[in-house]
Each structure stands twice: as C-alpha cells, then as structure tokens.
Write a protein that holds these residues in place. Structure first.
Motif, PDB file in Angstrom:
ATOM      1  N   ILE A   1      22.960  82.134  43.473  1.00  0.00           N
ATOM      2  CA  ILE A   1      22.011  82.186  42.350  1.00  0.00           C
ATOM      3  C   ILE A   1      20.965  83.229  42.756  1.00  0.00           C
ATOM      4  CG2 ILE A   1      20.393  80.915  40.899  1.00  0.00           C
ATOM      5  CD1 ILE A   1      21.842  78.337  41.749  1.00  0.00           C
ATOM      6  N   VAL A   2      21.011  84.364  42.087  1.00  0.00           N
ATOM      7  CA  VAL A   2      20.155  85.484  42.490  1.00  0.00           C
ATOM      8  C   VAL A   2      18.764  85.345  41.868  1.00  0.00           C
ATOM      9  CG1 VAL A   2      19.889  88.009  42.412  1.00  0.00           C
ATOM     10  CG2 VAL A   2      22.147  86.989  42.755  1.00  0.00           C
ATOM     11  N   ILE A   3      17.775  85.627  42.677  1.00  0.00           N
ATOM     12  CA  ILE A   3      16.369  85.547  42.236  1.00  0.00           C
ATOM     13  C   ILE A   3      15.775  86.958  42.173  1.00  0.00           C
ATOM     14  CG2 ILE A   3      14.089  84.552  42.750  1.00  0.00           C
ATOM     15  CD1 ILE A   3      16.343  82.495  42.342  1.00  0.00           C
ATOM     16  N   LYS A   4      15.103  87.245  41.066  1.00  0.00           N
ATOM     17  CA  LYS A   4      14.348  88.508  40.991  1.00  0.00           C
ATOM     18  C   LYS A   4      13.022  88.229  40.315  1.00  0.00           C
ATOM     19  CE  LYS A   4      17.667  92.262  41.144  1.00  0.00           C
ATOM     20  NZ  LYS A   4      18.379  93.322  40.426  1.00  0.00           N
ATOM     21  N   ASN A   5      11.970  88.706  40.878  1.00  0.00           N
ATOM     22  CA  ASN A   5      10.623  88.493  40.329  1.00  0.00           C
ATOM     23  C   ASN A   5      10.353  87.012  40.073  1.00  0.00           C
ATOM     24  OD1 ASN A   5      10.243  91.291  40.298  1.00  0.00           O
ATOM     25  ND2 ASN A   5      11.233  91.432  38.282  1.00  0.00           N
ATOM     26  N   ASP A   6      10.771  86.176  41.006  1.00  0.00           N
ATOM     27  CA  ASP A   6      10.564  84.726  40.929  1.00  0.00           C
ATOM     28  C   ASP A   6      11.227  84.089  39.713  1.00  0.00           C
ATOM     29  OD1 ASP A   6       9.189  84.603  43.305  1.00  0.00           O
ATOM     30  OD2 ASP A   6       7.252  84.986  42.339  1.00  0.00           O
ATOM     31  N   GLN A   7      12.230  84.777  39.175  1.00  0.00           N
ATOM     32  CA  GLN A   7      12.995  84.199  38.066  1.00  0.00           C
ATOM     33  C   GLN A   7      14.471  84.144  38.433  1.00  0.00           C
ATOM     34  OE1 GLN A   7      12.109  86.704  34.680  1.00  0.00           O
ATOM     35  NE2 GLN A   7      10.494  85.312  33.993  1.00  0.00           N
ATOM     36  N   ILE A   8      15.180  83.207  37.799  1.00  0.00           N
ATOM     37  CA  ILE A   8      16.618  83.120  38.028  1.00  0.00           C
ATOM     38  C   ILE A   8      17.273  84.295  37.307  1.00  0.00           C
ATOM     39  CG2 ILE A   8      18.683  81.729  37.676  1.00  0.00           C
ATOM     40  CD1 ILE A   8      16.721  79.262  37.691  1.00  0.00           C
ATOM     41  N   TYR A   9      17.906  85.171  38.080  1.00  0.00           N
ATOM     42  CA  TYR A   9      18.400  86.433  37.533  1.00  0.00           C
ATOM     43  C   TYR A   9      19.885  86.384  37.195  1.00  0.00           C
ATOM     44  CZ  TYR A   9      19.373  91.477  37.391  1.00  0.00           C
ATOM     45  OH  TYR A   9      19.762  92.727  37.017  1.00  0.00           O
ATOM     46  N   SER A  10      20.660  85.737  38.036  1.00  0.00           N
ATOM     47  CA  SER A  10      22.102  85.690  37.764  1.00  0.00           C
ATOM     48  C   SER A  10      22.763  84.564  38.555  1.00  0.00           C
ATOM     49  CB  SER A  10      22.770  87.012  38.141  1.00  0.00           C
ATOM     50  OG  SER A  10      22.877  87.119  39.541  1.00  0.00           O
ATOM     51  N   VAL A  11      23.997  84.267  38.135  1.00  0.00           N
ATOM     52  CA  VAL A  11      24.843  83.329  38.875  1.00  0.00           C
ATOM     53  C   VAL A  11      26.147  84.049  39.150  1.00  0.00           C
ATOM     54  CG1 VAL A  11      26.145  81.162  38.734  1.00  0.00           C
ATOM     55  CG2 VAL A  11      23.814  81.271  37.841  1.00  0.00           C
ATOM     56  N   SER A  12      26.671  83.895  40.350  1.00  0.00           N
ATOM     57  CA  SER A  12      27.973  84.491  40.651  1.00  0.00           C
ATOM     58  C   SER A  12      28.727  83.595  41.624  1.00  0.00           C
ATOM     59  CB  SER A  12      27.807  85.887  41.246  1.00  0.00           C
ATOM     60  OG  SER A  12      26.964  85.854  42.364  1.00  0.00           O
ATOM     61  N   SER A  13      30.041  83.662  41.540  1.00  0.00           N
ATOM     62  CA  SER A  13      30.836  82.899  42.500  1.00  0.00           C
ATOM     63  C   SER A  13      31.351  83.850  43.562  1.00  0.00           C
ATOM     64  CB  SER A  13      31.982  82.164  41.811  1.00  0.00           C
ATOM     65  OG  SER A  13      32.873  83.076  41.210  1.00  0.00           O
ATOM     66  N   VAL A  14      31.548  83.330  44.739  1.00  0.00           N
ATOM     67  CA  VAL A  14      31.927  84.143  45.889  1.00  0.00           C
ATOM     68  C   VAL A  14      33.286  83.683  46.383  1.00  0.00           C
ATOM     69  CG1 VAL A  14      31.252  84.878  48.191  1.00  0.00           C
ATOM     70  CG2 VAL A  14      29.507  84.236  46.544  1.00  0.00           C
ATOM     71  N   GLU A  15      34.190  84.631  46.470  1.00  0.00           N
ATOM     72  CA  GLU A  15      35.501  84.293  47.040  1.00  0.00           C
ATOM     73  C   GLU A  15      35.812  85.402  48.019  1.00  0.00           C
ATOM     74  OE1 GLU A  15      39.358  84.259  47.966  1.00  0.00           O
ATOM     75  OE2 GLU A  15      38.940  85.682  46.370  1.00  0.00           O
ATOM     76  N   GLU A  16      35.270  85.249  49.215  1.00  0.00           N
ATOM     77  CA  GLU A  16      35.346  86.358  50.164  1.00  0.00           C
ATOM     78  C   GLU A  16      36.767  86.625  50.598  1.00  0.00           C
ATOM     79  OE1 GLU A  16      32.640  85.674  53.297  1.00  0.00           O
ATOM     80  OE2 GLU A  16      30.977  86.500  52.155  1.00  0.00           O
ATOM     81  N   PHE A  17      37.021  87.901  50.802  1.00  0.00           N
ATOM     82  CA  PHE A  17      38.367  88.304  51.176  1.00  0.00           C
ATOM     83  C   PHE A  17      38.429  88.506  52.670  1.00  0.00           C
ATOM     84  CE2 PHE A  17      35.610  91.689  49.990  1.00  0.00           C
ATOM     85  CZ  PHE A  17      35.736  92.585  51.002  1.00  0.00           C
TER      86      PHE A  17
END
Lengths: 428, 172
Positions: free
Chosen positions: B156-172
C-alpha cells in the motif's frame, strides 16, 4: 650506461667502478634538478663541448645559473611535473619492465602479508604501456604514476619521505580515459604512509597523499586486483565463487535454482522431465535458470569465455515492463568435449559487448540491473525488491531459450554448487 | 500457542517477522477493490471498472505462459491476468476514490494514512521505521486459504501522507 639518477629523485644508481664525476653528475640531476648543458629544454652548448659538470666531457664546473638554481628551492618543487628525459642515459619514462617490477613488488609484499612496502626506487616515476601481458590477461592499457594526484608532497618534503605504502590498502574508482584513448578505466590508488615521530612508537601512518596510482582499462581491473593481492587469477566459473542464490519468490513460482518451483496446485515432483516432455506437467511451474543476487550496476563477468551470440539492450534501467527479462547477453562457448553451450544473462542495466565479440573469462560484459520486470512501477513499487535484485542466468545447448527444449542447468558451469533449496553444497 | 494462533486467525490479521521486521499478514482472498479480488475472471473485473483503456496479450518471458494486461481509467490501474483469464496480479491501482477492503477493513485510495495505522499497526510501524531508508509504503504478507502457498504479498503505497495505490507482489 654509467649512472642513472632522474630529476629530483633521492635514489639512483651508478654502474661499474664509479668515479667522483659520475656521482657528482648524477647528484646534480637528482638532488638539484640540474639539466644537461645540451638539454633541448635549456640548451647552452653541444654535448661534450664544455667542462661543465652537467656535460659528458668529464668537467667539474658549475655555472652561475646552476648555483642559483641549487640555492633556490622553488626551482625543484615542481620538478616532478617536468619532462623526465633528463638524468639518465636513456629515456626515463617507466619501461614495461619497471611497471611490472612495481606490480610484482606489491604482489610479493602481499604474498608475505607485509603491511609496509618501501617503493622509494620508484619515486616520481611515470609511465604507461599498451598491451601489457600478465598471464592470462593482456591489459591493453596500464599506466602508473607515483607521487601524483591532487595532493602531492613537494620535492623537498619527498626527500624526507620514503615512498611507503600498505600493499593491501588501496582504493578503486572509475576514472577518465587517458588522453587519446576511449573506454572505461579504473584507477587504483595507494596512499602514502609516513614515518611516525617520537614520542609515538616507530612505525608509519596513512597520509592523505597519493603514493601510487595505477590506471587500467576496466575490463581487466578485477585481474589486476587479484594479481596485486596475490589472489588466484579467475578461471572459468570462478566468477561465482561464494555467490548467493536469491531464494524463490514469495509465491514460489519463480526464482532460486533451476528446476521446479512450488505452486498452490502441485508439489511438482517430475521437474526433471519438464523440457524433455513438455506438457506432461500441467499446473507446475518451472524456473528455467539460476538467480544470483547482485545489486544494481554490479560489474558482470561471464561464467565461461566465448563469443557473443546475441544482445538485447532496448530496455531502460528501472522502468518496469511486465513479464520481461529486460536487457540480455547470450554468449556461446565451446566446451572441452567440443559441444557448444549458450549462457544468457538477464535484467542488465548496461551491455558492454557486441555480437561477435570474443569474451575472456573475467572480462566485464555489462552491469547488472533492474530492467524488465525488475524495474519500478508507476506507483513506486518494484517488480523485484531491492534485497532480491539478481542476475537471471539460463543455459541451453542449442541457443534457443524462450520456448526451447534443450535448456540445461547453468549452475553446472559455475564453480559453486547448490542443492534444490538453494543451499550451497561446495565451494571449490 | 494454539490459542494464540486461533486468536490471530479469528482476527483475520496476524503478524509475521522477516529479518526482524514485523508485518501484518492477511489472507489473499480477503482483499478486494471495488468488489473484485485476485482469482476473479476478467469479465467480472471489467464489470467493476468499466471499459479498459489498454489491452495487451503476450507470452511471459519468465514463465512462458500466456498473460494479458488490462489498463483501466487511463493509466491509473494495471492488472495482469493469467492464461485462464484469472486476475493474477494487481500491478498497480492508483485510481482515487476506489474502495479497498482488506480483512473487512475499508479505506479509499486517497484516504489519510492514519487509517492504516489503525488497521495494520505492525506494517505501519515498520513503514515508519523504514521510511528514511526508501520504503514507499506498507507491506502486507499474504497467505492463501489452504495455508500451503507462501502467499502473494501486497504493497500500500503512501504519498503525501495519503494512500496512493495498492499493488500485489509476486516476486520472480
């Protein structure tokens, strides 16, 4: 040659039954920076036509301007920066033999685990040579200078300081190409060690002054480092000694060692037949290479020597591209049994070779990186976290990687071996 | 120990340690955005997000499987579907105002970061600790319902103290 004492040196040598003339003549060069009277830099008279000490006719005279120069220390402070053709019976620029002698001295001191090495014989020396051979490498450029750099001792100070270094203590930085040359170069710098003064115990302390600078084309800097430190020169596969395998991804689909990776659907027990019998393992996942941990822009050296078969360099470092292996280099190598093997290195930020280039073991072929799906997505997250960044290495017998059926485990060409869980099982 | 594990399971959120850094753990089936979840087919996702602005179909260089990329709402949402057309990875979801629900905790893209401190205290504290070292947001460890797969993880990415995005991680 009767004598040899370069400008402003505190060391020199005299050959075969020296007489007082030769000693005085050489001291004139070394201690007082006096030039020959026939020197083109300050020409007074032709060679052997005067009785001046700095001529070759055997005279002992010193003239007014020479006495003034002897009395004026400013004249000798920057003598190191002047042409070095004076003071010897032959060109003073370091010969290849002298360059190799200096390197050998450092290597020998490291072999004997010495902390201090006196290289005063090489004070104020400078030289560069092309195609210098130190088996098995050929350095196409190797340059050395002593007492140089931004901070140097004055010549008068040098007379009190031996050119002392710690042979294992040096730094390496990328540097500009020497004048007239192209390419990437690396500079090795040894700092000057200076004698401690009472009441401190006798010994040496590291100064900020540069004692020795060695510049080499960076494809071979790893060899030079190994040579200086008296370490074994790399052999095929040794590039990966003590390498670290990146563990499989959290989902278990990718990463780690060549072979099966776990998924939610199956334990994937028949991985050995994956490429011989494609299609029989519905639902399984297979990792077609070995992942060796490497942070961004780590110099990459191939496991085997060979010829560059293919390169891909269209990807931008750090920019995420879904399901892509990014920039790649494929090198074809012929094994002892006469068969070919193709090895592919992926996710590179920089490719330093072209198709058809001959590659030697230990040569830097590119820089590791985060191209393809190792890059950064638009929201700032990474396709591959920083601590998992790696080079993905694949090997195949027929040169066909994507969709090919002749892939083999690349770790067989790497000295360090691993078990299925990525644990190191030997370290030859 | 068993009682403790049961307690965390009932809560839906547990904690896990990685390199002595603590993250909250969630079941991957308990994350949804505007009603869709990982594993849903492309039709239901399109129904939730509207007509895609970009579509690409290819074969993965990595897994050699067919995959599809859909982008929605300009370039603010990118989703990857596997060969069976099931949502496999949320590459990034940056569209403001969309509802994210994780373990029955709801927030909006664009909400104040304070909500996350309440919902995911361990990951939040780790984020605060790692912020200066380049952490861009909260990391949540995922696990599947059957407990077998190690899991897909989430950012859950934070920018300027706001929730900026959600992403799932499936590392290779």
């Amino acid at each position: 040659m009767a004598g040899y004492m370069p400008l402003q040196r505190q060391v020199g040598f005299i050959y075969d039954n020296p007489n007082l003339f030769i000693i005085a003549h050489e001291l004139g060069h070394g201690a007082f920076n006096l030039r020959h009277t026939f020197s083109p830099e300050s020409f007074i008279a032709a060679e052997r036509t005067t009785q001046n000490l700095m001529d070759y006719a055997g005279g002992t005279e010193l003239w007014k301007h020479q006495w003034e120069q002897i009395r004026d220390p400013q004249n000798i402070w920057f003598a190191w920066a002047q042409e070095e053709g004076e003071g010897e019976m032959m060109d003073f620029n370091m010969s290849e033999e002298m360059i190799l002698d200096l390197l050998k001295s450092i290597r020998k001191a490291n072999a004997n685990s010495k902390d201090e090495l006196d290289l005063s014989f090489f004070q104020l020396s400078k030289g560069s040579k092309l195609d210098v051979e130190i088996e098995p490498a050929t350095f196409w450029y190797l340059g050395i200078s002593t007492n140089s750099g931004e901070k140097v001792l004055s010549s008068s100070e040098l007379s009190f300081h031996p050119l002392m270094i710690n042979p294992s203590d040096f730094s390496k930085v990328n540097c500009e190409a020497p004048k007239g040359l192209d390419g990437r170069f690396m500079k090795f710098t040894f700092k000057l060690y200076s004698p401690t003064l009472p009441p401190r115990n006798p010994g040496y302390y590291k100064t900020e002054f540069n004692a020795i600078e060695i510049t080499v084309n960076s494809e071979w800097e790893y060899y030079l480092e190994a040579y200086l430190l008296n370490k074994e020169i790399p052999k095929p596969g040794d590039q990966f000694v003590n390498m670290e395998i990146v563990p499989s991804g959290t989902h278990g689909r990718h990463g780690g060692v060549f072979g099966c990776t776990r998924t939610s659907k199956t334990n994937c027990s028949n991985y050995d037949n994956k490429y011989e019998n494609p299609g029989i393992q519905s639902g399984t996942q297979f990792h077609s290479g070995v992942d060796v941990r490497a942070s961004v822009n780590t110099p990459l050296r191939p496991a085997l020597a060979g010829i560059v078969f293919s390169v891909t360099e269209t990807f931008t470092p750090g920019v995420y591209v879904s399901e892509s292996l990014g920039n790649k280099i494929i090198i074809r190598s012929t094994l002892d049994d006469g068969r070919d093997v193709y090895i592919m290195y992926c996710y590179l930020n920089e490719v330093n070779v072209n198709v058809g280039d001959t590659i030697k073991v230990g040569q830097i072929i590119g820089l590791t990186g985060d191209t393809g799906n190792a890059g950064v997505r638009p929201d700032g997250t990474r396709g591959c976290s920083l601590e998992r960044l790696h080079v993905h290495i694949e090997a195949t017998r027929d040169g066909v990687f994507f969709g090919g059926a002749a892939r083999i485990d690349p770790s067989m060409f790497i000295t360090t071996k691993f078990d299925r869980n990525g644990n190191q099982i030997n370290d030859n | 120990m068993i009682i403790s594990a049961l307690f965390f399971s009932l809560q839906g959120i547990s904690q896990t340690k990685r390199d002595s850094i603590v993250y909250d753990t969630i079941f991957i089936s308990e994350l949804s955005i505007n009603g869709f979840s990982l594993g849903d087919d492309s039709r239901s996702v399109i129904k939730a997000l509207g007509k895609p602005t970009y579509f690409y179909k290819g074969i993965s260089e990595i897994s050699e499987e067919e995959f599809s990329i859909y982008k929605f709402l300009g370039d603010s949402v990118s989703l990857l579907f596997d060969s069976e057309n099931k949502l496999y990875r949320i590459e990034y979801f940056m569209a403001k105002g969309n509802v994210v629900e994780i373990c029955k905790k709801r927030f909006l893209i664009g909400d104040d970061v304070g909500k996350l401190e309440e919902f995911f205290p361990n990951s939040f504290n780790t984020y605060m600790m790692m912020k200066d070292k380049g952490a861009v947001g909260l990391f949540l460890k995922g696990k599947s319902d059957d407990g077998f797969v190690i899991g897909i993880d989430f950012n859950i990415v934070i920018k300027n103290d706001q929730i900026y995005s959600v992403s799932s991680v499936e590392e290779f």
